[in-house]
Structure formats: C-alpha cells, structure tokens
Design an enzyme around this catalytic site. Structure first.
Site, mmCIF file in Angstrom:
data_model
loop_
_atom_site.group_PDB
_atom_site.id
_atom_site.type_symbol
_atom_site.label_atom_id
_atom_site.label_comp_id
_atom_site.label_asym_id
_atom_site.label_seq_id
_atom_site.Cartn_x
_atom_site.Cartn_y
_atom_site.Cartn_z
ATOM 1 N N HIS A 148 16.800 34.227 20.513
ATOM 2 C CA HIS A 148 17.658 34.095 21.686
ATOM 3 C C HIS A 148 16.815 33.943 22.940
ATOM 4 O O HIS A 148 15.686 34.444 23.016
ATOM 5 C CB HIS A 148 18.597 35.305 21.833
ATOM 6 N N HIS A 195 16.975 34.671 26.975
ATOM 7 C CA HIS A 195 17.647 35.339 28.088
ATOM 8 C C HIS A 195 17.592 34.419 29.304
ATOM 9 O O HIS A 195 16.505 33.944 29.667
ATOM 10 C CB HIS A 195 16.917 36.634 28.477
HETATM 11 P P1 5GP Z 1 15.923 41.484 22.925
HETATM 12 O O1 5GP Z 1 15.562 42.897 23.294
HETATM 13 O O2 5GP Z 1 15.997 41.316 21.431
HETATM 14 O O3 5GP Z 1 15.099 40.421 23.598
HETATM 15 O O4 5GP Z 1 17.374 41.245 23.529
HETATM 16 C C1 5GP Z 1 18.541 41.657 22.903
HETATM 17 C C2 5GP Z 1 19.605 41.666 23.949
HETATM 18 O O5 5GP Z 1 20.860 41.708 23.284
HETATM 19 C C3 5GP Z 1 19.567 42.881 24.886
HETATM 20 O O6 5GP Z 1 19.422 42.431 26.231
HETATM 21 C C4 5GP Z 1 20.903 43.582 24.635
HETATM 22 O O7 5GP Z 1 21.470 44.132 25.802
HETATM 23 C C5 5GP Z 1 21.750 42.471 24.039
HETATM 24 N N1 5GP Z 1 22.781 42.924 23.118
HETATM 25 C C6 5GP Z 1 22.618 43.780 22.067
HETATM 26 N N2 5GP Z 1 23.779 43.965 21.414
HETATM 27 C C7 5GP Z 1 24.708 43.189 22.069
HETATM 28 C C8 5GP Z 1 26.092 42.953 21.852
HETATM 29 O O8 5GP Z 1 26.725 43.491 20.941
HETATM 30 N N3 5GP Z 1 26.709 42.104 22.719
HETATM 31 C C9 5GP Z 1 26.046 41.497 23.744
HETATM 32 N N4 5GP Z 1 26.753 40.680 24.541
HETATM 33 N N5 5GP Z 1 24.726 41.700 23.974
HETATM 34 C C10 5GP Z 1 24.073 42.528 23.138
#
Ligand code: 5GP
Ligand code: ZN
Length: 116
Positions: A102, A104
């Site tokens: 993903h 951001h």
């Molecule tokens: P990472 O830390 O893997 O780069 O980012 C994961 C992101 O997913 C985090 O910013 C977190 O807030 C978001 N996230 C985790 N679970 C959910 C969810 O159930 N729904 C949404 N909309 N975002 C989520």
C-alpha cells in the site's frame, strides 16, 4: 479477483470490512486511513494481493504504475495541489504493519522535510 482470506486489506477491497473508499478502478482500491496522521491520509492498494514493495517483479510491477496514476487523480480530487507525500513501508524493519502493498498519501498540511 484473488483475495487472501486472512488479509485485512483484501477484506476491505472485497467489502467484507467497510471503508471510506475514495477511488476504485480495475486494478486499484483507495480508502481513508482509519488512524489519519495528516488531514488527508489515504491508502492506495493494488486489488491483487502483493505483500510489499519487496515482492514486486516484472509480472506485477504494472500495478505500481496503476497505483501512482490513481495517486495523481486522488491528490487532485483532494485539493493537494500544494504538495503531498507518498510513503510505502516494507517489512518489519520498514515499519510495515499490514502485509498487503500500500501507498500512503499524506497531505493537507505542510509536512516536515525529514523522512524518518
Ligand atoms: P503500514 O504501517 O503497514 O505502513 O500501514 C498500515 C496502515 O493501515 C496504518 O496507517 C493503519 O492505520 C491502517 N489500517 C489498519 N487497519 C485498518 C482498517 O481496518 N481500516 C483502515 N481504513 N485503515 C487501516
Ligand atoms: Zn491482501
């Protein structure tokens, strides 16, 4: 479309978990982050399950182009003409917590110049 049954983002893409979708096309799904770190915080994901940027190959790297085409459209729609940041975390040391590739999109305020 192939979904990974234990992946939270695959569940969001399939609609099994609700989300605030802001963009969808054949290859890409984008939705608002549940814990926003900026006034605009959107996650852009390929619909096909790819674990992280470390898993990109000649076969699936076109998905990154699709994600970035979506990012340009979303940034315009969200009024981010003044600028924004795109981040992808890869692996545990990279701070990745959801293991579905993903990007951001962060914006809506002036972001610091630092990266970490
Ligand atoms: P990472 O830390 O893997 O780069 O980012 C994961 C992101 O997913 C985090 O910013 C977190 O807030 C978001 N996230 C985790 N679970 C959910 C969810 O159930 N729904 C949404 N909309 N975002 C989520
Ligand atoms: Zn997934």
């Amino acid at each position: 479309m192939v979904f990974m049954s234990d992946c939270i983002f695959c569940k969001i893409i399939s609609g099994a978990i609700p989300s605030q979708c802001v963009f969808e096309d054949e290859f890409v799904f984008a939705f608002r982050d549940i814990a926003p770190q900026a006034p605009v915080h959107i996650l852009v994901v390929p619909k096909v399950h790819v674990e992280s940027a470390a898993e990109l190959t000649d076969e699936n790297s076109h998905l990154v182009a699709s994600c970035f085409e979506a990012i340009a459209k979303i940034a315009a729609d969200e009024g981010l003409g003044g600028g924004f940041r795109v981040i992808t975390n890869a692996g545990l040391d990279g701070g990745q917590t959801v293991f579905h590739l993903h990007f951001h999109i962060l914006g809506g305020r002036t972001l610091g110049a630092g990266l970490v």
